[in-house]
Write a protein that holds these residues in place. Structure first.
Motif, PDB file in Angstrom:
ATOM      1  N   ALA A  68       3.353 -19.901 -21.542  1.00  0.00           N
ATOM      2  CA  ALA A  68       2.989 -18.708 -22.158  1.00  0.00           C
ATOM      3  C   ALA A  68       3.963 -18.266 -23.143  1.00  0.00           C
ATOM      4  O   ALA A  68       3.863 -17.087 -23.813  1.00  0.00           O
ATOM      5  N   GLY A  69       5.149 -18.850 -23.133  1.00  0.00           N
ATOM      6  CA  GLY A  69       6.106 -18.393 -24.163  1.00  0.00           C
ATOM      7  C   GLY A  69       7.233 -17.259 -23.622  1.00  0.00           C
ATOM      8  O   GLY A  69       7.834 -17.019 -24.488  1.00  0.00           O
ATOM      9  N   GLU A  70       7.055 -17.305 -22.402  1.00  0.00           N
ATOM     10  CA  GLU A  70       8.040 -15.990 -21.936  1.00  0.00           C
ATOM     11  C   GLU A  70       9.438 -16.646 -21.658  1.00  0.00           C
ATOM     12  O   GLU A  70       9.823 -17.487 -21.581  1.00  0.00           O
ATOM     13  N   SER A  71      10.300 -15.752 -22.231  1.00  0.00           N
ATOM     14  CA  SER A  71      11.739 -16.263 -22.076  1.00  0.00           C
ATOM     15  C   SER A  71      12.327 -16.082 -20.727  1.00  0.00           C
ATOM     16  O   SER A  71      11.792 -15.590 -19.726  1.00  0.00           O
ATOM     17  N   THR A  72      13.465 -16.622 -20.738  1.00  0.00           N
ATOM     18  CA  THR A  72      14.096 -16.284 -19.402  1.00  0.00           C
ATOM     19  C   THR A  72      14.386 -14.844 -18.811  1.00  0.00           C
ATOM     20  O   THR A  72      14.347 -14.383 -17.658  1.00  0.00           O
ATOM     21  N   VAL A  73      14.848 -14.022 -19.826  1.00  0.00           N
ATOM     22  CA  VAL A  73      14.863 -12.768 -19.520  1.00  0.00           C
ATOM     23  C   VAL A  73      13.660 -11.924 -18.857  1.00  0.00           C
ATOM     24  O   VAL A  73      13.531 -11.275 -17.869  1.00  0.00           O
ATOM     25  N   GLN A  74      12.378 -12.223 -19.420  1.00  0.00           N
ATOM     26  CA  GLN A  74      11.099 -11.715 -19.078  1.00  0.00           C
ATOM     27  C   GLN A  74      10.705 -12.411 -17.913  1.00  0.00           C
ATOM     28  O   GLN A  74      10.073 -11.543 -17.120  1.00  0.00           O
ATOM     29  N   LEU A  75      10.881 -13.687 -17.712  1.00  0.00           N
ATOM     30  CA  LEU A  75      10.592 -14.137 -16.555  1.00  0.00           C
ATOM     31  C   LEU A  75      11.249 -13.706 -15.111  1.00  0.00           C
ATOM     32  O   LEU A  75      10.894 -13.303 -14.029  1.00  0.00           O
ATOM     33  N   ALA A  76      12.742 -13.421 -15.240  1.00  0.00           N
ATOM     34  CA  ALA A  76      13.453 -13.128 -14.376  1.00  0.00           C
ATOM     35  C   ALA A  76      12.834 -11.247 -14.221  1.00  0.00           C
ATOM     36  O   ALA A  76      12.653 -10.965 -12.839  1.00  0.00           O
ATOM     37  N   ALA A  77      12.411 -10.518 -14.996  1.00  0.00           N
ATOM     38  CA  ALA A  77      12.102  -9.288 -14.786  1.00  0.00           C
ATOM     39  C   ALA A  77      10.760  -9.196 -14.076  1.00  0.00           C
ATOM     40  O   ALA A  77      10.574  -8.641 -13.368  1.00  0.00           O
ATOM     41  N   LYS A  78       9.813 -10.212 -14.552  1.00  0.00           N
ATOM     42  CA  LYS A  78       8.678 -10.158 -14.045  1.00  0.00           C
ATOM     43  C   LYS A  78       8.463 -10.889 -12.545  1.00  0.00           C
ATOM     44  O   LYS A  78       7.806 -10.398 -11.718  1.00  0.00           O
ATOM     45  N   LEU A  79       9.464 -11.935 -12.300  1.00  0.00           N
ATOM     46  CA  LEU A  79       9.384 -12.255 -10.896  1.00  0.00           C
ATOM     47  C   LEU A  79      10.480 -11.814 -10.015  1.00  0.00           C
ATOM     48  O   LEU A  79      10.634 -12.341  -9.014  1.00  0.00           O
ATOM     49  N   TYR A  80      11.227 -10.980 -10.385  1.00  0.00           N
ATOM     50  CA  TYR A  80      12.353 -10.211  -9.655  1.00  0.00           C
ATOM     51  C   TYR A  80      13.215 -11.383  -9.137  1.00  0.00           C
ATOM     52  O   TYR A  80      13.720 -11.587  -8.278  1.00  0.00           O
ATOM     53  N   LEU A  81      13.823 -12.103 -10.191  1.00  0.00           N
ATOM     54  CA  LEU A  81      14.781 -13.066 -10.026  1.00  0.00           C
ATOM     55  C   LEU A  81      16.167 -12.748 -11.205  1.00  0.00           C
ATOM     56  O   LEU A  81      15.858 -11.912 -12.179  1.00  0.00           O
ATOM     57  N   SER A  82      17.162 -13.511 -10.777  1.00  0.00           N
ATOM     58  CA  SER A  82      18.184 -13.479 -11.658  1.00  0.00           C
ATOM     59  C   SER A  82      17.988 -14.365 -12.804  1.00  0.00           C
ATOM     60  O   SER A  82      17.088 -15.326 -12.866  1.00  0.00           O
ATOM     61  N   ARG A  83      18.665 -14.352 -13.984  1.00  0.00           N
ATOM     62  CA  ARG A  83      18.302 -15.192 -15.129  1.00  0.00           C
ATOM     63  C   ARG A  83      18.931 -16.715 -14.419  1.00  0.00           C
ATOM     64  O   ARG A  83      18.287 -17.737 -14.918  1.00  0.00           O
TER      65      ARG A  83
END
Length: 225
Positions: free
Chosen positions: A163-178
């Motif tokens: 979907a083109g999400e960045s590492t920062v966006q994925l980290a926030a969405k999935l409650y993970l660190s970068r």
């Protein structure tokens, strides 16, 4: 009695086209290395050639009368339903698309699929001729239809990358660190044997892991552990 040549001279252009299609189908039907099928307007299999039986690992009793969509991976069925409907409705005569099919022992393979409307003597589509040329270069990259390749978190990350999400966006969405996101991305790159994110997405679609025509991108559940 009128001669055959005289009879042909009185046939309509549509009838001659229909006869030409049937002749072409017969001349190609046993062409080496190409899977061919003759379908009715409902996309049920009427007839296939020897190479179709071999490629899909099925006998005549398990092929004839079945929906042709059963031989395509779920990720591409929607796309081909649209394409075949346009043939039957007379809006297109022919199409060529890349397909992902389910072959012998549920092994997936890619290839070029050509659909051709077969008109009757009035010019209406009485069926569809299908030609499928397997891409042998992709066969080693395909996975079996029932293989659970991805963890739940890997699947969500692959969807996000597609979907083109960045590492920062994925980290926030999935409650993970970068760092956690990058770890899972690296795991996906290794599993799918690619070197970067664009190639990861492309490989996901070509292997049938990502559902074609779905937005936002979705990993098919049969690939998730």
């Amino acid at each position: 009695m009128a001669s055959s040549s005289a009879m042909r001279a009185t046939e309509t252009p549509e009838a001659l086209v229909a006869e030409n299609y049937r002749d072409a189908f017969r001349s190609l039907f046993e062409q080496s290395g190409m899977c061919m099928a003759n379908l009715d307007p409902g996309m049920r299999v009427l007839e296939v050639n020897t190479y179709f039986f071999k490629q899909f690992g099925r006998g005549a009793a398990d092929v004839r009368g079945r929906s042709f969509y059963d031989f395509l991976h779920p990720s591409v069925r929607g796309k081909f339903q649209h394409r075949f409907n346009r043939l039957v409705e007379g809006r297109n005569r022919r199409f060529v698309e890349h397909a992902v099919a389910v072959g012998a022992k549920d092994a997936l393979f890619g290839g070029e699929l050509t659909g051709i409307a077969v008109p009757d003597r009035s010019g209406r589509a009485e069926g569809v001729m299908v030609l499928l040329q397997p891409d042998e270069a992709q066969r080693s990259a395909m996975v079996t239809g029932k293989e659970k390749l991805l963890s739940e978190i890997d699947a969500r990350i692959l969807e996000g990358v597609a979907a083109g999400e960045s590492t920062v966006q994925l980290a926030a969405k999935l409650y993970l660190s970068r760092g956690g996101v990058e770890y899972h991305v690296t795991t996906l790159l290794r599993k799918l044997k690619v070197t970067n994110r664009p190639a990861l997405v492309s490989k996901g679609y070509s292997m049938g892991i990502l559902d074609v025509g779905q937005w936002p991108p979705r990993v098919l559940p049969e690939y998730v552990k």
